[in-house]
Design an enzyme around this catalytic site. Structure first.
Site, short mmCIF file in Angstrom:
data_model
loop_
_atom_site.label_atom_id
_atom_site.label_comp_id
_atom_site.label_asym_id
_atom_site.label_seq_id
_atom_site.Cartn_x
_atom_site.Cartn_y
_atom_site.Cartn_z
CD GLU A 169 13.40 -2.70 21.99
OE1 GLU A 169 12.45 -3.52 22.01
OE2 GLU A 169 14.13 -2.48 22.96
CB CYS A 196 11.96 -6.05 24.70
SG CYS A 196 13.66 -5.53 24.38
#
Length: 470
Positions: free
Chosen positions: A215, A249
């Site tokens: 990720e 993120c």
């Protein structure tokens, strides 16, 4: 840090996994319940550790992002485990069914799942994958970030208070420990961080053929349609940017506005931020940049923009000085039409900044996005169904939220997943269960076997039957 070597800890977990066999739903639920319990029981210590590691981090944010998210995911997962564990019937070819054949998928635990988690949401990104791993019947080893040392030490302490090392264990240390951790022969390895480090993690995992879930974030775009309400756009985009001061993120990285909407957006953005903050420098509700190195990196973006004479909109309501690197805080910065080769347009920002761009043609926006590495998320504001369809079908991103930001990641039944440069694999809810399971094909033969049809001798009758099949 535990004095037991990492390889020994892995061997302990794998041996326990092999001895205990396929864990029951009761055991799996007990493990994720303990994950929930340590978050609730130690929530004040979690708040204090993160506040100390960051320098300033709002307690409300920590409780929402690093505690409540885990509690909600445990509550949702525990209700579904028994259902997820059931074998799934699969269709068998007609001839195989006629002789009594039956096919199914069984979901088998992989074994030991390793997780190298980051500093921005240390508990959430350590334990969300662990919930999926436990639901699937695995053991877990965690390597949290060295950039949040007090938080990582607390994580090791509270995990040890609730789990046998054969179930879950935390390994702390610096970059050298992380490198050694990534070289272990796990049954699956999760990494959350940047693409450059991910390449090293993936190379290390490849030596043992360890599958990985990555990720990795990326530059997440916001596309504002002509039908969008700019006040709503500013409220939701800038509200998202306040979370962890953009150190997320999934945070918007740059925004495409229709021509003529820039000044309205900037005015509304300042209004949103003014309702959140009267000042920034000593405001405990305004999260610090994690450390001086990242502060210097972000300040370098501003220096580069100034050198290029790019217009920079700054939100600094109390006219404070942000020159002290020891506080590692910066004001909100919104450069307008930054050069494509400027530093802020090259890397994921990961800070309190949002680049503003304008457009005339949606086709040009799509072309721009597609010429960049694939982002973890894309956001669209507006009511035009054709624009929504074009962006969803003609761009590739890990996920999409329409008329808001980040909310797709809050849906437990949707995967958190990257694609290309923003990662691979997925977890959350059922997707986490599947990611950390082996979907084993199981076929049960009936009274007769199809193999008799394809072995010698190949007489005329058998050849006719084979010819009929083709």
């Amino acid at each position: 840090m535990s004095t037991t070597p990492m390889r020994t800890l892995l061997d302990i977990q794998r041996q326990a996994f092999l001895v205990d066999g396929f864990p029951s739903a009761k055991i799996r639920i007990d493990r994720i319940d303990r994950v929930k319990d340590i978050h609730v029981r130690y929530k004040q210590q979690i708040v204090e550790a993160l506040e100390a590691d960051f320098g300033a981090r709002p307690p409300g944010q920590t409780l929402a992002t690093d505690v409540a998210t885990i509690v909600m995911e445990v509550n949702e997962t525990r209700r579904k485990i028994r259902q997820w564990m059931k074998p799934e019937r699969r269709k068998t070819p007609l001839m195989m069914r006629m002789i009594g054949g039956r096919a199914e998928l069984q979901f088998q635990p992989l074994g030991v799942v390793g997780n190298i988690s980051p500093w921005n949401f240390p508990f959430q990104l350590a334990f969300a994958p662990a919930i999926g791993a436990f639901a699937a019947g695995n053991r877990v080893m965690l390597k949290p970030s060295e950039l949040t040392p007090l938080t990582s030490a607390l994580m090791e302490e509270i995990v040890a208070s609730a789990f046998d090392p054969a179930e879950m264990v935390v390994v702390n240390g610096g970059v050298d420990v992380a490198q050694e951790f990534s070289q272990l022969p796990f049954d699956h390895l999760v990494f959350t961080g940047g693409p450059e480090v991910a390449k090293h993690v993936m190379r290390a995992a490849a030596d043992n053929l360890v599958p990985v879930t990555l990720e990795l974030g990326g530059k997440c775009p916001v596309v504002v349609g002509k039908s969008a309400d700019i006040k709503t756009v500013a409220d939701r985009v800038m509200g998202t940017k306040t979370v962890n001061s953009g150190q997320l993120c999934l945070t918007p990285d740059y925004i495409f506005l229709p021509e003529g909407k820039v000044e309205t957006f900037i005015e509304e953005a300042h209004s949103v931020l003014s309702r959140c903050y009267e000042s920034l420098l000593d405001n405990p509700d305004y999260t610090s940049v994690i450390n001086e190195r990242h502060w210097q990196r972000l300040k370098g973006y501003i220096d580069d923009l100034e050198a290029r004479k790019v217009r920079i909109e700054v939100f600094n309501p109390a006219s404070e000085s942000f020159d002290d690197p020891g506080k590692h805080k910066l004001p909100f910065v919104m450069p307008v039409e930054p050069d494509e080769d400027s530093l802020i347009m090259q890397d994921e920002i990961f800070g309190p900044m949002l680049s503003i761009k304008t457009y005339q043609s949606l086709d040009k926006v799509i072309e721009f996005i597609n010429n960049k590495p694939r982002p973890l998320a894309l956001y669209y504001f507006g009511k035009d169904k054709r624009e929504i369809e074009a962006l969803c079908q003609r761009t590739t991103s890990g996920g999409v939220t329409i008329n808001d930001c980040v909310q797709h990641a809050a849906c437990s039944d949707l995967p958190l997943a990257g694609v290309g440069n923003s990662g691979m694999g997925a977890y959350h809810g059922h997707h986490g269960f599947l990611q950390f399971s082996h979907s084993k094909a199981v076929y049960r033969q009936g009274l007769f076997s199809m193999s008799s049809l394809i072995r010698p001798p190949y007489g005329e009758r058998k050849m006719k039957m084979i010819d009929y099949m083709t």
